[in-house]
Design an enzyme around this catalytic site. Structure first.
Site, PDB file in Angstrom:
ATOM      1  N   SER A  77      92.201  69.532-109.047  1.00  0.00           N
ATOM      2  CA  SER A  77      91.082  69.657-108.079  1.00  0.00           C
ATOM      3  C   SER A  77      91.324  71.029-107.888  1.00  0.00           C
ATOM      4  O   SER A  77      90.218  71.932-106.630  1.00  0.00           O
ATOM      5  CB  SER A  77      90.551  68.458-107.394  1.00  0.00           C
ATOM      6  OG  SER A  77      89.854  67.599-108.178  1.00  0.00           O
ATOM      7  N   LYS A  80      89.069  74.352-108.258  1.00  0.00           N
ATOM      8  CA  LYS A  80      88.016  74.159-108.012  1.00  0.00           C
ATOM      9  C   LYS A  80      87.457  75.517-107.183  1.00  0.00           C
ATOM     10  O   LYS A  80      86.811  76.110-107.301  1.00  0.00           O
ATOM     11  CB  LYS A  80      87.166  73.135-107.696  1.00  0.00           C
ATOM     12  CG  LYS A  80      87.451  72.137-108.850  1.00  0.00           C
ATOM     13  CD  LYS A  80      87.198  70.080-107.976  1.00  0.00           C
ATOM     14  CE  LYS A  80      86.842  68.992-108.967  1.00  0.00           C
ATOM     15  NZ  LYS A  80      87.367  67.568-108.986  1.00  0.00           N
ATOM     16  N   TYR A 203      86.892  73.148-118.132  1.00  0.00           N
ATOM     17  CA  TYR A 203      87.182  72.305-116.532  1.00  0.00           C
ATOM     18  C   TYR A 203      88.505  71.889-117.227  1.00  0.00           C
ATOM     19  O   TYR A 203      89.202  72.046-115.794  1.00  0.00           O
ATOM     20  CB  TYR A 203      86.189  71.638-116.329  1.00  0.00           C
ATOM     21  CG  TYR A 203      86.382  70.811-115.529  1.00  0.00           C
ATOM     22  CD1 TYR A 203      85.994  71.515-114.049  1.00  0.00           C
ATOM     23  CD2 TYR A 203      86.875  69.660-115.191  1.00  0.00           C
ATOM     24  CE1 TYR A 203      86.908  70.121-112.643  1.00  0.00           C
ATOM     25  CE2 TYR A 203      86.848  68.560-114.706  1.00  0.00           C
ATOM     26  CZ  TYR A 203      86.968  68.928-112.963  1.00  0.00           C
ATOM     27  OH  TYR A 203      87.172  67.778-112.264  1.00  0.00           O
ATOM     28  N   TYR A 255      86.354  65.079-100.905  1.00  0.00           N
ATOM     29  CA  TYR A 255      85.299  64.166-101.597  1.00  0.00           C
ATOM     30  C   TYR A 255      84.877  63.419-100.064  1.00  0.00           C
ATOM     31  O   TYR A 255      84.619  63.458 -99.388  1.00  0.00           O
ATOM     32  CB  TYR A 255      85.863  63.039-102.092  1.00  0.00           C
ATOM     33  CG  TYR A 255      86.884  63.707-103.368  1.00  0.00           C
ATOM     34  CD1 TYR A 255      86.150  65.294-104.394  1.00  0.00           C
ATOM     35  CD2 TYR A 255      88.192  63.857-103.910  1.00  0.00           C
ATOM     36  CE1 TYR A 255      86.486  65.535-104.855  1.00  0.00           C
ATOM     37  CE2 TYR A 255      88.451  64.503-104.480  1.00  0.00           C
ATOM     38  CZ  TYR A 255      88.050  66.034-105.164  1.00  0.00           C
ATOM     39  OH  TYR A 255      88.362  66.552-105.945  1.00  0.00           O
ATOM     40  N   VAL A 273      94.217  65.875-107.869  1.00  0.00           N
ATOM     41  CA  VAL A 273      94.721  64.629-107.978  1.00  0.00           C
ATOM     42  C   VAL A 273      96.954  64.614-108.730  1.00  0.00           C
ATOM     43  O   VAL A 273      97.080  63.425-108.894  1.00  0.00           O
ATOM     44  CB  VAL A 273      94.347  63.660-108.750  1.00  0.00           C
ATOM     45  CG1 VAL A 273      93.244  62.838-108.489  1.00  0.00           C
ATOM     46  CG2 VAL A 273      93.442  64.174-110.498  1.00  0.00           C
TER      47      VAL A 273
HETATM   48  O1  DON Z   1      88.270  65.606-113.750  1.00  0.00           O
HETATM   49  C1  DON Z   1      89.736  65.169-113.427  1.00  0.00           C
HETATM   50  O2  DON Z   1      89.004  64.001-112.941  1.00  0.00           O
HETATM   51  C2  DON Z   1      90.434  65.952-112.407  1.00  0.00           C
HETATM   52  N1  DON Z   1      90.792  67.017-113.476  1.00  0.00           N
HETATM   53  C3  DON Z   1      90.751  66.511-111.642  1.00  0.00           C
HETATM   54  C4  DON Z   1      89.989  64.977-110.027  1.00  0.00           C
HETATM   55  C5  DON Z   1      90.749  65.837-108.451  1.00  0.00           C
HETATM   56  O3  DON Z   1      92.144  66.496-108.379  1.00  0.00           O
HETATM   57  C6  DON Z   1      90.541  65.029-107.731  1.00  0.00           C
HETATM   58  N2  DON Z   1      91.101  64.974-106.678  1.00  0.00           N
HETATM   59  N3  DON Z   1      91.453  65.183-106.356  1.00  0.00           N
END
Ligand code: DON
Length: 319
Positions: A77, A80, A203, A255, A273
């Protein structure tokens, strides 16, 4: 004397000071075993949990490194932020404000409820819904062109070649049903602007880009330096957009943990993540922490602790 004292307090920390504090942070938290690797993307569960790196890069291009700073991990993320930059640079800031929105959700990063409870827009560019919507706003005639623009943007911010980590991409693409669902919910209400499966696929690819802590720090330092990469000197985004990107990081970077982060660290930042966190001291420097185990919000535990410690020791809290 009071003026002189405050002038001293405001002086940017020296390279030696930064190195010392980064080393202290690494030593203090390296044996902290709290948190757990992400496992909803199976390949992330297999990344060694003990990895821990810290990088600071200043607006003058000084690089401070401690620990595992050369091990590639998936950007997840943190990506983003840079796709948001691409869309703003291509189409202006208003399109993000109008079509995605910039409000915190108070919900988990992959919430579907958050979309349904609002006006149908994705809420902000950093929750999964908003990030997928942001990808859909890139002007592109094909998925290849959409991806190519993202890839080139990230490489410009990083000042180096970046590749998609194939095992992470496959693992995530095989299991991203929830994100595909989110894309369809948005598309159904007119809040996604290309084919939903194309947006999700691109994405997912952007999240699987491998970066080292040092590469992620160069990306962050570009935002700390008003949009110009301090290492390559290339302009990546107009200066006028940078405060909006940093404001969005402050409000939404963690978040439903964003309030606590602002309270504790007081810096715009974005988590992933994969275990990375990129924090920005506007006009000064960036701090990146990398450690795979996450808290319940999906944010790296040791990276948070290290950045909070460095920010507190050096009085970097922007508030
Ligand atoms: O879409 C997802 O769930 C992962 N590619 C990215 C989520 C993420 O990194 C949330 N952050 N902390």
């Amino acid at each position: 004397a009071a003026l002189a004292a405050s002038a001293v307090a405001l002086a940017a920390p020296s390279k030696d000071q930064l190195q010392k504090v980064a080393e202290q942070a690494h030593a203090k938290f390296k044996d902290d075993k709290s948190g757990k690797n992400a496992d909803y993307i199976p390949a992330l569960a297999k990344v060694p949990s003990e990895l821990f790196g810290i990088v600071i890069i200043t607006k003058d291009g000084d690089v401070i490194k401690v620990g595992d700073v050369d091990t590639p991990f998936s950007i997840q993320s943190c990506s983003k932020v840079f796709t948001m930059c691409l869309v703003m640079q291509e189409s202006g800031d208003k399109i993000v404000y109008d079509k995605v929105n910039v409000e915190p959700t108070g919900e988990a990063f992959n919430s579907i409820t958050a979309i349904e409870e609002g006006d149908g827009r994705a809420d902000n560019p950093f929750v999964n819904a908003g990030a997928i919507a942001t990808v859909s706003l890139i002007k592109a005639k094909s998925p290849e062109e959409r991806w190519d623009k993202i890839h080139k943007t990230y490489e410009k911010f990083a000042g180096s070649k970046l590749i998609v980590m194939p095992d992470i991409f496959k693992s995530e693409a095989d299991t991203n049903f929830r994100n595909r669902g989110i894309a369809h919910v948005l598309f159904n209400s007119g809040n996604l602007f290309c084919d939903p499966l194309e947006a999700t696929e691109v994405y997912t690819k952007q999240c699987s880009v491998g970066v080292t802590a040092e590469q992620l720090a160069v990306m962050g330092s570009t935002l700390a330096n008003g949009g110009v990469n301090p290492i390559t000197k290339e302009k990546c985004i107009d200066k006028k957009y940078v405060p909006k990107v940093l404001a969005t990081m402050t409000m939404n970077g963690f978040y439903d943990g964003s309030g606590q982060w602002a309270w504790n660290a007081g810096l715009p930042a974005k988590t992933g993540v994969g275990g990375g966190i990129v924090a920005v001291v506007p006009g000064e420097l960036t701090i990146v922490g990398f450690a795979p185990p996450l808290d319940t919000y999906g944010n790296s535990v040791r990276a948070q602790k290290a950045i909070e410690f460095i920010a507190s020791e050096l009085d970097l809290n922007i508030f």
